[in-house]
Write an enzyme that holds these catalytic residues in place. Structure first.
Site, PDB file in Angstrom:
ATOM      1  NE  ARG A  54      46.013 -30.520 -15.256  1.00 36.63           N
ATOM      2  CZ  ARG A  54      45.558 -30.814 -14.038  1.00 36.63           C
ATOM      3  NH1 ARG A  54      44.420 -30.301 -13.582  1.00 36.63           N
ATOM      4  NH2 ARG A  54      46.216 -31.650 -13.239  1.00 36.63           N
ATOM      5  CG  ASP A 248      49.328 -38.455 -14.970  1.00 33.98           C
ATOM      6  OD1 ASP A 248      48.331 -37.836 -15.342  1.00 33.98           O
ATOM      7  OD2 ASP A 248      50.173 -37.957 -14.193  1.00 33.98           O
ATOM      8  CG  ASN A 258      52.515 -37.459 -10.834  1.00 36.03           C
ATOM      9  OD1 ASN A 258      51.345 -37.469 -11.198  1.00 36.03           O
ATOM     10  ND2 ASN A 258      52.973 -36.562  -9.991  1.00 36.03           N
ATOM     11  CE  LYS A 259      52.030 -32.710 -15.888  1.00 32.24           C
ATOM     12  NZ  LYS A 259      51.873 -32.812 -17.350  1.00 32.24           N
TER      13      LYS A 259
HETATM   14  O1  MRU Z   1      49.341 -32.968 -17.878  1.00 32.44           O
HETATM   15  P1  MRU Z   1      48.284 -33.048 -16.819  1.00 32.44           P
HETATM   16  O2  MRU Z   1      48.016 -31.771 -16.132  1.00 32.44           O
HETATM   17  O3  MRU Z   1      47.051 -33.764 -17.299  1.00 32.44           O
HETATM   18  O4  MRU Z   1      49.012 -33.997 -15.794  1.00 32.44           O
HETATM   19  C1  MRU Z   1      48.365 -34.783 -14.913  1.00 32.44           C
HETATM   20  C2  MRU Z   1      48.615 -34.292 -13.593  1.00 32.44           C
HETATM   21  O5  MRU Z   1      47.950 -33.401 -13.165  1.00 32.44           O
HETATM   22  C3  MRU Z   1      49.644 -34.836 -12.744  1.00 32.44           C
HETATM   23  O6  MRU Z   1      50.579 -35.625 -13.308  1.00 32.44           O
HETATM   24  C4  MRU Z   1      48.999 -35.377 -11.529  1.00 32.44           C
HETATM   25  O7  MRU Z   1      49.888 -35.341 -10.488  1.00 32.44           O
HETATM   26  C5  MRU Z   1      48.465 -36.763 -11.717  1.00 32.44           C
HETATM   27  S1  MRU Z   1      47.097 -37.134 -10.787  1.00 32.44           S
HETATM   28  C6  MRU Z   1      45.815 -36.995 -11.902  1.00 32.44           C
END
Ligand code: MRU
Length: 367
Positions: A54, A248, A258-259
């Protein structure tokens, strides 16, 4: 980065067998360290969709290797058709991180130069390795640029620990190495600058509590895990000097997906005058869109991830029900922080304003 003192990347070709890719399966972390082998396109689809791997950068690198494995699977008849379909299958696994489509398209474009399936396989092999190496190199450079922000605060605080808040896992586990948000932190730590990291637990999958905490513990970086809603309180009481999060997908105007929960941290940081930086390699920039809230597709995952919580008990991973069985749950995996809340972007080419002008000053070829 290190696991029990040994250096690992998050994805690599199996030594002695270049038709197999190995990954760290992130699902049982931090309790078990498991290496998994991916041998078919289906293995890659599953690994991305079910989050064995991920994080935007690693999803991109995995897709890059997935396309190489697809090229090995493709017969001589209708090679292009097979590869197009494999690309579509991989792209359909997760919608938000733009690195996924970017890596698939990069492979398809590169393979056009091959005159025969054999040549195309060789190109796909080389390109997959390039994507992974570039990801690690760009994250390292993000660290070199971002560390200056931490250094400045440390000087202002006369060497007292710099308190940095981060959300989710934008660490080396989310990339091939170093991470994006964590790269400046690791660089500061290696220079002997005192840092302390507040880690949002990041419900529902707890990437902060499970993965960022594990990473920082393995590297020996001081940190404290906090419940997701704690950041605002800490900021009001002067306990956060700087926020650094990952991305992301970033629009060409500087909006950042982002998350889930990142937006609320951006609001709290703005209200408290705390610098809020987003660290990202340019592979996370979607050059075709301008309005993040309207245009970035937000992944919705299974409600079960909210209703249940997972952990380690008596040597085994266990899942327990948290909510009333009959309650509905909604699981939006990402949110968008508008550029106006972002102090700056830390990229492999330097730090810029979260605006089209700022981004294009670093990436003039995208004008
Ligand atoms: O759902 P995931 O775990 O793939 O989410 C991505 C992330 O880890 C975060 O959003 C992160 O802060 C982005 S940086 C790759």
């Amino acid at each position: 980065m290190n696991v029990e003192g040994k250096h690992y990347r998050t994805i690599w070709l199996k030594p002695g067998n270049e038709k197999t890719v190995q990954i760290i399966d992130q699902r049982p972390l931090p309790h078990k360290f498991v290496i998994e082998e991916l041998k078919t396109v289906e293995d890659f689809e599953k690994a991305i969709k079910e989050m064995h791997v991920r994080g935007a950068g690693l999803i991109g690198a995995t897709a890059g290797f997935g396309m190489y494995i697809a090229a090995l699977e493709a017969g001589k008849e209708n090679f292009e058709g097979f590869m197009q379909k494999a690309g579509e299958r991989l792209k359909a696994t997760r919608p938000t991180a733009v690195n996924l489509a970017w890596a698939v398209e990069r492979q398809l474009e590169a393979m056009k130069k091959g005159k025969s399936p054999g040549e195309k396989i060789e190109i796909a092999f080389k390109t997959a390795k390039e994507i992974a190496n570039e990801d690690a190199e760009y994250c390292k450079r993000i660290g070199e640029h971002g560390v200056k922000l931490i250094e400045e605060i440390s000087e202002r605080k006369k060497g007292e620990a710099v308190n940095i808040l981060t959300h989710c896992n934008a660490g080396w586990l989310a990339f091939v190495d170093f991470g994006s948000a964590t790269a400046p932190i690791y660089a500061a730590f290696d220079k002997g600058i005192k840092v302390h990291i507040w880690i949002d637990e990041t419900r529902p999958r707890n990437q902060g509590a499970r993965l960022t905490a594990w990473e920082l513990a393995e590297q020996g970086v001081p940190h404290t895990v906090i419940a997701d809603n704690t950041g605002g309180h800490l900021m009001q009481h002067g306990l956060v000097d700087l926020c650094i999060v990952g991305s992301d997908r970033t629009t060409r105007t500087g909006d950042v997906a982002n998350k889930i929960g990142t937006y609320l941290k951006g609001l709290a940081a703005k209200d408290n005058g705390i610098p809020f930086y987003v660290a990202l390699p340019s592979s996370s920039i979607d050059w075709d869109i301008r309005d993040g809230v309207k245009e970035i597709p937000i992944e919705e995952r299974e409600p079960e991830e909210v209703k249940y919580i997972q952990g380690f008990c008596n040597g085994e991973m266990k899942k327990v029900l948290l909510t009333p069985e009959k309650s509905n749950a909604a699981n939006y995996a990402f949110d968008v922080t508008p550029a106006r809340l972002v102090t700056g972007l830390i990229t492999e080419r330097g730090i810029c304003k979260a605006s089209e002008e700022g981004i294009l000053a670093l990436f003039p070829e995208k004008k």
